[in-house]
Motif scaffolding. Structure first.
Motif, short mmCIF file in Angstrom:
data_model
loop_
_atom_site.label_atom_id
_atom_site.label_comp_id
_atom_site.label_asym_id
_atom_site.label_seq_id
_atom_site.Cartn_x
_atom_site.Cartn_y
_atom_site.Cartn_z
N UNK A 172 0.87 -1.18 0.00
CA UNK A 172 0.00 0.00 0.00
C UNK A 172 0.90 1.23 0.00
N UNK A 173 0.78 2.02 -1.05
CA UNK A 173 1.71 3.15 -1.21
C UNK A 173 0.95 4.45 -1.38
N UNK A 174 1.38 5.45 -0.62
CA UNK A 174 0.81 6.80 -0.78
C UNK A 174 1.88 7.69 -1.41
N UNK A 175 1.50 8.38 -2.46
CA UNK A 175 2.39 9.33 -3.12
C UNK A 175 1.87 10.74 -2.90
N UNK A 176 2.73 11.58 -2.36
CA UNK A 176 2.34 12.99 -2.14
C UNK A 176 3.47 13.88 -2.65
N UNK A 177 3.12 15.04 -3.19
CA UNK A 177 4.12 15.83 -3.92
C UNK A 177 5.07 16.61 -3.00
N UNK A 178 6.34 16.60 -3.35
CA UNK A 178 7.34 17.53 -2.79
C UNK A 178 7.89 18.28 -4.00
N UNK A 179 7.08 19.20 -4.48
CA UNK A 179 7.39 19.87 -5.74
C UNK A 179 7.52 21.37 -5.53
N UNK A 191 -1.55 3.73 -4.33
CA UNK A 191 -1.38 2.54 -5.16
C UNK A 191 -1.45 1.32 -4.27
N UNK A 192 -2.22 0.35 -4.68
CA UNK A 192 -2.27 -0.91 -3.95
C UNK A 192 -1.83 -2.01 -4.90
N UNK A 193 -0.77 -2.71 -4.52
CA UNK A 193 -0.27 -3.80 -5.36
C UNK A 193 -0.50 -5.11 -4.62
N UNK A 194 -1.10 -6.05 -5.33
CA UNK A 194 -1.32 -7.38 -4.78
C UNK A 194 -0.53 -8.37 -5.61
N UNK A 195 0.33 -9.11 -4.95
CA UNK A 195 1.07 -10.17 -5.62
C UNK A 195 0.32 -11.48 -5.41
N UNK A 196 -0.47 -11.83 -6.39
CA UNK A 196 -1.27 -13.06 -6.28
C UNK A 196 -0.69 -14.17 -7.16
N UNK A 220 -2.91 -16.02 -9.81
CA UNK A 220 -1.67 -16.10 -10.58
C UNK A 220 -1.16 -14.81 -11.16
N UNK A 221 -1.72 -13.70 -10.76
CA UNK A 221 -1.26 -12.42 -11.33
C UNK A 221 -0.86 -11.45 -10.23
N UNK A 222 -0.07 -10.48 -10.63
CA UNK A 222 0.20 -9.33 -9.77
C UNK A 222 -0.55 -8.14 -10.38
N UNK A 223 -1.18 -7.38 -9.53
CA UNK A 223 -1.99 -6.29 -10.05
C UNK A 223 -1.82 -5.07 -9.16
N UNK A 224 -1.77 -3.90 -9.81
CA UNK A 224 -1.73 -2.65 -9.06
C UNK A 224 -3.00 -1.86 -9.35
N UNK A 248 -21.86 4.93 7.90
CA UNK A 248 -20.65 5.71 8.09
C UNK A 248 -19.38 5.02 7.64
N UNK A 249 -19.52 3.97 6.87
CA UNK A 249 -18.37 3.20 6.43
C UNK A 249 -18.40 3.07 4.91
N UNK A 250 -17.27 3.28 4.27
CA UNK A 250 -17.20 3.18 2.81
C UNK A 250 -15.94 2.43 2.44
N UNK A 251 -16.05 1.62 1.41
CA UNK A 251 -14.88 0.86 1.01
C UNK A 251 -14.90 0.60 -0.49
N UNK A 252 -13.72 0.58 -1.06
CA UNK A 252 -13.56 0.23 -2.46
C UNK A 252 -13.00 -1.19 -2.51
N UNK A 253 -13.62 -2.03 -3.30
CA UNK A 253 -13.25 -3.44 -3.33
C UNK A 253 -12.97 -3.87 -4.76
N UNK A 254 -11.87 -4.56 -4.95
CA UNK A 254 -11.55 -5.10 -6.27
C UNK A 254 -11.11 -6.55 -6.10
N UNK A 255 -11.08 -7.27 -7.18
CA UNK A 255 -10.67 -8.68 -7.14
C UNK A 255 -9.43 -8.87 -8.00
N UNK A 256 -8.46 -9.56 -7.44
CA UNK A 256 -7.24 -9.87 -8.19
C UNK A 256 -7.30 -11.35 -8.58
N UNK A 257 -7.17 -11.58 -9.86
CA UNK A 257 -7.33 -12.95 -10.37
C UNK A 257 -6.16 -13.83 -9.91
#
Lengths: 711, 711
Positions: B110-117, B141-146, B239-243, B228-237
């Motif tokens: 789980x990666x957060x990118x914020x600017x230092x510009x 960015x969320x990367x899952x190594x499946x 044998x794959x890695x997905x971001x 009061x709860x919200x979530x984003x859900x995705x599925x990683x197939x």
């Protein structure tokens, strides 16, 4: 009754979704904006002691020190403070009316004035009329009787936040770089201002700092505004009585909704809270006078009992706290009543109950709601039998439970509330909402004779009839007038009713005697509107369905007890007895169908059976609590005051049952129990405790009491 | 050091006064907007277990169930839940950099990118450049190594509020009546959106409801948005890695300030949070790549120690969380750095410290601050001696401590902070703020050679010199170069310094060795600017004052110890020894007066004495804590990291003292102590505990470390 003193009441402008809530002891009131609960602020109201300088006798509406979340009581704070002490409770009296709420303690009187005014239809009214009604302000008057004292005495009104990080910066209204010194008072960000309406002859000093004790005893006026506590301080000279006046001003700029864009209607005239404050200062004398009396004689001349009067007054205060008049992008009004603690928008099963109040006060808001549901929050479904959920039959149009929640407008055709796959709370209310739209529309037509609305919506009214008939059964041969089919929106679940948190006696929609009554009333109401519009075939269909429905209900009566079952035609009869079997009798009165309420007319058997039913169940152990309060369902301890009020009206006005004060006294006892007083008026009382629908608008069904004998 | 993992860090857009704060265990992070603390929300980040369906391994950033204030630990929640369990702490690793913060656990990253510009000067930059820098977004960015798993696995990112009444309604970004389905994600009111940047090939489902467990295990997508709860859900197939990529978008519309009207600069281009989200979706690939590297090589090529690097990184994260770029009514930029938990606006004694960072990153913001103080937040006073406070002498111009608090711009000539009649905290800082404006201005001039600024402000610079001289004494014969007189604004009180919460060793301004050092540096800086501008008389006066000041300071050295006293010329010498005696040596380096820092130049005696002073006091029991951390004053346990960083730089770069890693390790230990990690970077550490100036921007003085050896 023992006169209730310490209970929160909402004091609200009309349509600003704002409240200066006050009355509960401790830091439990304050200035709430777009929230479904009190703001939990310290409110400081006090008068310098006549004998001790720099010691203030305070009303007990504070507790936790500002910026601290700990839950101190006023007594604990007072022990720590040499500056503030609370009046003893015996010294404090309160006069509570719809427009005026006044506390008296020692030489101090503190009065809040909030409007109970008819909102003129924006399509026709002058700007001046609208401004004077919709000004997002409540006025505060503080009177000090210093005639018996030979010392000057300071008087104060202020507040402090218990959560400084979530509030905006306190500041002096004097200080705006482009508008220095035109206003005198306290601001909090851009949303709240407490402005002094007093002229230079009555100097009032605004002070901001960290703690009330320091601010009250300052010998020089501060120039800076760091801290979470603000107070207005004035001095009353020896030997005089003086009244100081303030306006509590609310404002929110720009678009305030998501899902669909809308802004507050008042932003047409006031771009900022400073604009509001300026208008309040300029017009306070006239407006306070105008606002002191409600805009309907019903609230003035009616002789209600003290217990009734308290409940009606309390309900009206809470109602206005939930009102929110917005404008859409085209500038047209969008009337919202938020659902108390839940903040759902225009919940349709509340709209129908609020209509009794709104048709007296602001009929145009009823049409506004009806049109909004028709335009964006209606949908078409299919229906199916609980015993055969996969076989879908023709349904029709109906309406969503609500239009969103907490300033979010839900998408077209969907409510925030309703979900598929369920059989209880959060399931669909497709049939009940259909009856609610029909009944509200027909009451509106009957009350206003708005032929434009009838012409515009005749097709929809016909569709509503067909949809309601289909929920009985699409096949005429299988109809019995009663709703028996669930919406396909439930996706195999079961429809529920507005009584979502009760057991099946009132929660299940199909074949429910309460829903059946509303179907009966809907058919009668539609028959009238359609016949008046020369839609004879449809009117005849409606008439047939009403008769079928009444016959089915009467036939369902349990022969051994002569009582209506809660759920009809079940193989195993449901054991519950419910008061709302009589609820729908109210509608013929307001839809031009008084004929249907005649004890020797077409529905005499139904009316007589309901009279018998009510007499039999209003007994301890069935539908009376031990304290005499009404228990809507014999099998649930959850009883709803708004519906009790409505059924009390039906019992007296239609079924001609006498009423004792005992029930009203019990209901006042519920509202004024220390367990419940924080929440102002609440609806769902479970064995004496407000556990749902708190801080709620629906109690204005009690306006019906003012109509008794006049219909 | 043991690698710190669980500490809050702010992840912020530039100038949006917003932060996605994350890292502390429990419901202690989330999406904060215009607050001086974490938002205290549950943040849900998890991956379905590779073996158990519908069981999620979560990062431990949640606790209290949504809508409940009780302070459950993640472990307590996990016990109650069959759906969520937290990764064990040993499984979790973290890579923490200025622009990127990444957690790794199991197959999840789980990666957060914020600017230092660098923010281009709005007066010259293209709109495109500005938009890419000021976009009020942080990317996730969320990367899952499946690759090693043969099952599809769900991954989730969401949040829940612990105080539903104070937050706005959660909803689906898909649902806007006029813009259906153009965005995919979660909105909260009009101020926050978490949008999916992924295309239709990588479906992401937004879900809103009451509790995370239910939302994660739904088999059908919900249509309603209550809860009061919200979530984003995705599925990683299998044998794959997905971001998967998301943008956390902040927005506040309209005028956001009181006292003076200003709106966010970004509203020039984005009218709503939906506009922000659309831009983020369109440009995410390019922007994430651009934002992954800081916009200054200093942060890339410098070889700092691990302990130094951690502190600098942490400080930069907290700095950006306090930044707020507004526009005034004329559209011109108004740069603000808020003061951490206190939310004071552009506190001038922070501005001077932040200038080291801003002159590298965004010099135009330094001029913006200087001009704003000159235009609206300067004032003229008189001065008087502490021994004779009623005799007022000529003072001059100076500057306010700050420009307001929490989006309220304080009135012209006044800060939110300073109050009369005081001798400690909240008193005036008239002399120190004068030196701060002078030093900031002269550093700006030296760094940029902005002749327009010099021409425009030469008169003011001369006034500043005269005002500073008058605070020594208006009578030339009584001058010794050191500040001895208090501002009349104190009304008989005494001026203080930025070290307001320390004892008199650093808190009292008059004759303080720290303030004397800043006067010395100010005279040197002014001499240079004035001489370059051919204001020879004024330059000579400044030079004379600098020499006088140094002589006075050197003469004050305690003969027995060879140490500088904290307060000079007191009849009873103050016992304290203070590190900030050396602080002002930093300024000659940045104001073109490196000549004054020569050990065989005009100020050799002063420099040698300071070297001797520092060497002697950096000892346990004097100015070192037991853990090796620096103690700014020997008589106070309150030590400030931002100033330690600055003095460490002076010690190494100017006084040529060697540095051990022990102090840095101790300071890292303070910041990563479980007592302090909630607050991200904090300044005031009292015996190891952050008790003031929490969640604070000032630590960017550590940027100086990157300059060592290059000046």
């Amino acid at each position: 009754m023992t006169k209730p003193i310490f209970f929160n009441a909402q004091h609200s402008p009309i349509g600003a979704f704002a409240s200066f809530t006050l009355g509960e002891r401790g830091p439990k009131g304050g200035f709430g904006h777009e929230i479904g609960k009190p703001a939990d602020q310290n409110v400081y109201i006090g008068l310098e002691n006549s004998e001790q300088e720099d010691v203030f006798d305070m009303l007990p509406f504070y507790g936790a020190p500002d910026g601290v979340l700990a839950n101190y009581t006023p007594e604990e704070i007072a022990k720590q403070s040499k500056v503030t002490k609370t009046f003893s409770e015996g010294e404090i009296d309160r006069d509570y009316h719809p427009c005026i709420d006044t506390w008296h303690a020692g030489d101090l009187s503190f009065r809040i004035t909030s409007p109970v005014k008819k909102i003129p239809d924006p399509a026709q009214a002058s700007v001046a009329q609208l401004m004077d009604t919709l000004l997002p302000v409540v006025f505060v008057d503080i009177t000090v009787d210093n005639t018996e004292c030979d010392k000057p005495r300071k008087v104060c009104f202020g507040y402090g936040s218990t959560d400084s990080q979530k509030d905006f910066a306190l500041h002096y209204l004097q200080h705006h770089h482009k508008d220095m010194n035109s206003l005198n008072g306290i601001g909090s960000g851009r949303n709240l201002a407490i402005v002094s309406c007093n002229g230079p002859k009555d100097p009032v000093h605004a002070r901001v700092g960290f703690e009330i004790e320091t601010l009250l005893t300052l010998k020089e006026e501060p120039t800076t505004s760091l801290g979470g506590c603000a107070v207005l301080v004035a001095t009353v000279e020896p030997g005089v009585e003086k009244t100081l006046r303030f306006a509590v001003c609310f404002h929110r700029q720009g678009i305030v909704t998501s899902g669909m864009d809308a802004s507050y209607f008042y932003t047409k005239w006031w771009k900022t809270v400073r604009d509001v404050a300026s208008y309040a200062v300029e017009n306070h004398e006239r407006l306070v006078m105008e606002w002191q009396m409600p805009d309907t004689n019903l609230l003035i001349v009616k002789q209600l009992s003290a217990n009734q009067n308290f409940q009606l007054t309390h309900a009206i205060h809470s109602y206005y706290g939930s009102t929110q008049l917005l404008q859409l992008e085209d500038g047209k009004p969008f009337w919202i009543v938020n659902e108390g603690e839940y903040r759902m928008i225009n919940t349709l099963d509340l709209v129908v109950d609020h209509a009794f109040f709104e048709l007296i006060m602001n009929p145009w808001t009823v049409r506004n709601n009806l049109e909004a549901f028709a335009e964006t929050h209606s949908y078409y479904d299919q229906v199916s039998s609980p015993s055969n959920p996969k076989t879908l039959l023709d349904g029709g149009i109906t309406f969503t439970h609500d239009m969103g929640v907490a300033n979010h407008i839900s998408p077209p055709q969907y409510s925030a509330y309703e979900r598929p796959f369920l059989t209880d709370c959060f399931s669909y209310m497709s049939c009940e909402e259909l009856t609610n739209w029909i009944l509200t529309a027909c009451m509106y037509i009957s009350s206003t004779n708005d032929s434009d609305f009838v012409n515009h919506r005749l097709g929809l009214l016909k569709e509503c009839l067909q949809s309601l008939v289909n929920r009985d059964h699409p096949d005429p041969k299988q109809r019995n007038g009663v709703m028996k089919l669930n919406s396909s929106r439930t996706q195999g679940g079961a429809e529920i009713t507005t009584y979502d948190s009760l057991d099946t006696s009132l929660g299940q929609a199909t074949e429910n005697i309460y829903i059946a009554g509303k179907c009966w009333a809907s058919y009668l109401a539609l028959e009238k509107v359609l016949r008046d519009a020369n839609a004879t075939d449809e009117a005849d269909l409606a008439a047939t369905q009403a008769e079928l429905c009444a016959q089915t209900m009467v036939a369902s009566i349990d022969a051994s007890s002569n009582l209506f079952p809660a759920i009809i035609n079940t193989t195993t009869p449901h054991p519950a007895r419910i008061i709302p079997a009589i609820e729908a009798l109210v509608y013929p009165l307001f839809t031009g169908r008084k004929d249907a309420l005649s004890f020797d007319g077409k529905f005499a058997a139904y009316l007589k059976a309901l009279t018998q039913h009510l007499q039999s169940i209003l007994q301890p152990g069935i539908c009376l609590f031990e304290d005499g309060g009404w228990k809507l369902s014999s099998t649930s301890d959850n009883s709803w005051l708004s519906k009790i009020y409505l059924c009390q009206f039906v019992a007296r006005e239609i079924l001609k049952q006498s009423a004792s004060d005992k029930a009203d006294a019990a209901h006042v006892g519920w509202l004024t129990s220390p367990k419940n007083t924080y929440w102002a008026w609440s609806d769902q009382i479970i064995a004496g405790v407000a556990l749902g629908s708190k801080y709620y608008p629906r109690g204005v069904t009690s306006i019906l009491w003012c109509l008794e004998g006049d219909l």
